[in-house]
Scaffold this active site. Structure first.
Site, PDB file in Angstrom:
ATOM      1  N   LYS A 160     -21.281 -40.758 -75.259  1.00 17.03           N
ATOM      2  CA  LYS A 160     -22.323 -39.720 -75.336  1.00 17.03           C
ATOM      3  C   LYS A 160     -22.093 -38.664 -74.245  1.00 17.03           C
ATOM      4  CE  LYS A 160     -25.415 -42.906 -77.609  1.00 17.03           C
ATOM      5  NZ  LYS A 160     -26.457 -43.931 -77.575  1.00 17.03           N
ATOM      6  N   GLN A 199     -30.703 -45.958 -73.571  1.00 15.53           N
ATOM      7  CA  GLN A 199     -29.811 -46.835 -74.337  1.00 15.53           C
ATOM      8  C   GLN A 199     -30.464 -48.203 -74.516  1.00 15.53           C
ATOM      9  OE1 GLN A 199     -26.955 -45.691 -75.688  1.00 15.53           O
ATOM     10  NE2 GLN A 199     -26.525 -47.651 -76.646  1.00 15.53           N
ATOM     11  N   ASP A 250     -33.537 -39.542 -80.058  1.00 15.42           N
ATOM     12  CA  ASP A 250     -33.210 -40.744 -80.836  1.00 15.42           C
ATOM     13  C   ASP A 250     -34.083 -40.839 -82.093  1.00 15.42           C
ATOM     14  OD1 ASP A 250     -31.204 -42.565 -80.294  1.00 15.42           O
ATOM     15  OD2 ASP A 250     -32.288 -43.531 -78.655  1.00 15.42           O
TER      16      ASP A 250
HETATM   17  N1  GUN Z   1     -28.160 -48.918 -79.033  1.00 14.06           N
HETATM   18  C1  GUN Z   1     -27.416 -49.025 -80.165  1.00 14.06           C
HETATM   19  N2  GUN Z   1     -27.602 -47.937 -80.946  1.00 14.06           N
HETATM   20  C2  GUN Z   1     -28.465 -47.137 -80.295  1.00 14.06           C
HETATM   21  C3  GUN Z   1     -29.038 -45.860 -80.597  1.00 14.06           C
HETATM   22  O1  GUN Z   1     -28.800 -45.234 -81.621  1.00 14.06           O
HETATM   23  N3  GUN Z   1     -29.870 -45.364 -79.651  1.00 14.06           N
HETATM   24  C4  GUN Z   1     -30.172 -46.032 -78.526  1.00 14.06           C
HETATM   25  N4  GUN Z   1     -31.028 -45.465 -77.687  1.00 14.06           N
HETATM   26  N5  GUN Z   1     -29.673 -47.200 -78.220  1.00 14.06           N
HETATM   27  C5  GUN Z   1     -28.814 -47.748 -79.103  1.00 14.06           C
END
Ligand code: GUN
Length: 286
Positions: free
Chosen positions: A53, A97, A120
């Site tokens: 990211k 996350q 998200d």
């Molecule tokens: N952990 C695995 N996939 C995701 C996601 O799309 N967003 C977040 N915040 N955590 C994750």
């Protein structure tokens, strides 16, 4: 007949090029989109995702901050950080996350993120807005699924879409988005009777169950588009989807591979959400 492979990586790269161009235009207007990513603890997969990211932000020209916090961080400390980021003008999107360490209430943390910065799309109010059709930031993987279908040239309106899986992060929002695109939508799940018969009626089949190669050609109508959201690590270390790709090649018209299908789209849609949030925060239309 043999299915056309949907090249998620290529489509994702193409969208990133569009985002790079749009970010450059925004910067000329004095706006730099900013994303804050918060990682608590040392989960190896999460570390990789967070690194990707951060790199993606750099690639498209965003400002980014990564907050790497120790596993012992308290919920109060994490909530204080989120409050700070909620009020920080250089930050348009906040991503915490998941999963979080067990002593932190994930729901309380997601609820604390300001709606306008919920890139998200996990905040209950974002989910509610999606359901009633109000403007909201869309959850990234489901938005990526829709983008892959559209960019494959497949019309969604009027089609029968079957979604296998009912999770909050994929199955339910994908179904809502497909309905918003005017598909007739059926959701199947672990208690569904005669699942293959139902799936076999689908013009659009989306699978998100987390079971390697569970869906074979007996679930696929000839000419269907098959979108495989599953990413499963096999004992030999290789990745496999929820769909038996080889077996479905004959019947499907379009199919996503794993890896290289839906996966590359998720972070790209996160970038798109961050750009949208930055435009909205600065009153820029379009
Ligand atoms: N952990 C695995 N996939 C995701 C996601 O799309 N967003 C977040 N915040 N955590 C994750």
């Amino acid at each position: 007949m043999s299915a056309q492979k949907i090249e998620g990586k290529k489509i994702s790269d193409q969208i990133r090029e569009e985002l790079i161009a749009e970010t450059a235009r925004l910067k000329q207007q004095g706006v730099t989109p900013g994303l804050a990513v918060v990682l608590v603890g040392e989960d190896p997969a999460s570390k990789v995702y967070v690194g990707s990211k951060e790199k993606a932000c750099e690639q498209v020209g965003f400002y980014s901050e990564v907050h790497r916090l120790p596993a012992e961080t308290s919920e109060t400390e994490l909530l204080a950080l989120i409050e700070r980021l909620n009020n920080q003008n250089s930050i348009n999107g906040i991503l915490v996350q998941l999963p979080l360490p067990g002593h932190i209430n994930e729901k309380a943390v997601i609820d604390a993120i300001r709606l306008e910065k919920d890139v998200d799309g996990f905040h209950p109010q974002s989910v509610g807005n999606l359901v009633i059709g109000d403007d909201s930031l869309l959850p990234c993987t489901p938005a990526g699924v829709i983008e892959l279908i559209k960019r494959s040239g497949v019309e969604i309106a009027g089609k029968h879409a079957v979604v296998i899986g009912r999770s909050n992060i994929v199955g339910k929002p994908v179904a809502m988005l497909l309905m918003r695109e005017h598909a007739t939508v059926t959701i199947c799940h672990s208690r569904t009777a005669n699942m293959s018969e139902i799936a076999k009626q689908a013009d659009i089949l989306v699978v998100a169950i987390g079971k390697p190669k569970a869906i074979d050609s007996s679930f696929v109508k000839p000419g269907a588009i098959v979108i495989d959201v599953g990413i499963n690590r096999m004992p030999d270390g290789k990745l496999a989807g929820d769909v038996n790709y080889e077996d479905c090649l004959e019947s499907a018209a379009f199919i996503t591979p794993v890896p290289g299908g839906v996966g590359p789209m998720t972070i790209t849609m996160l970038m798109k959400n961050t750009l949208t949030a930055a435009k909205r925060a600065n009153g820029i239309k379009g």
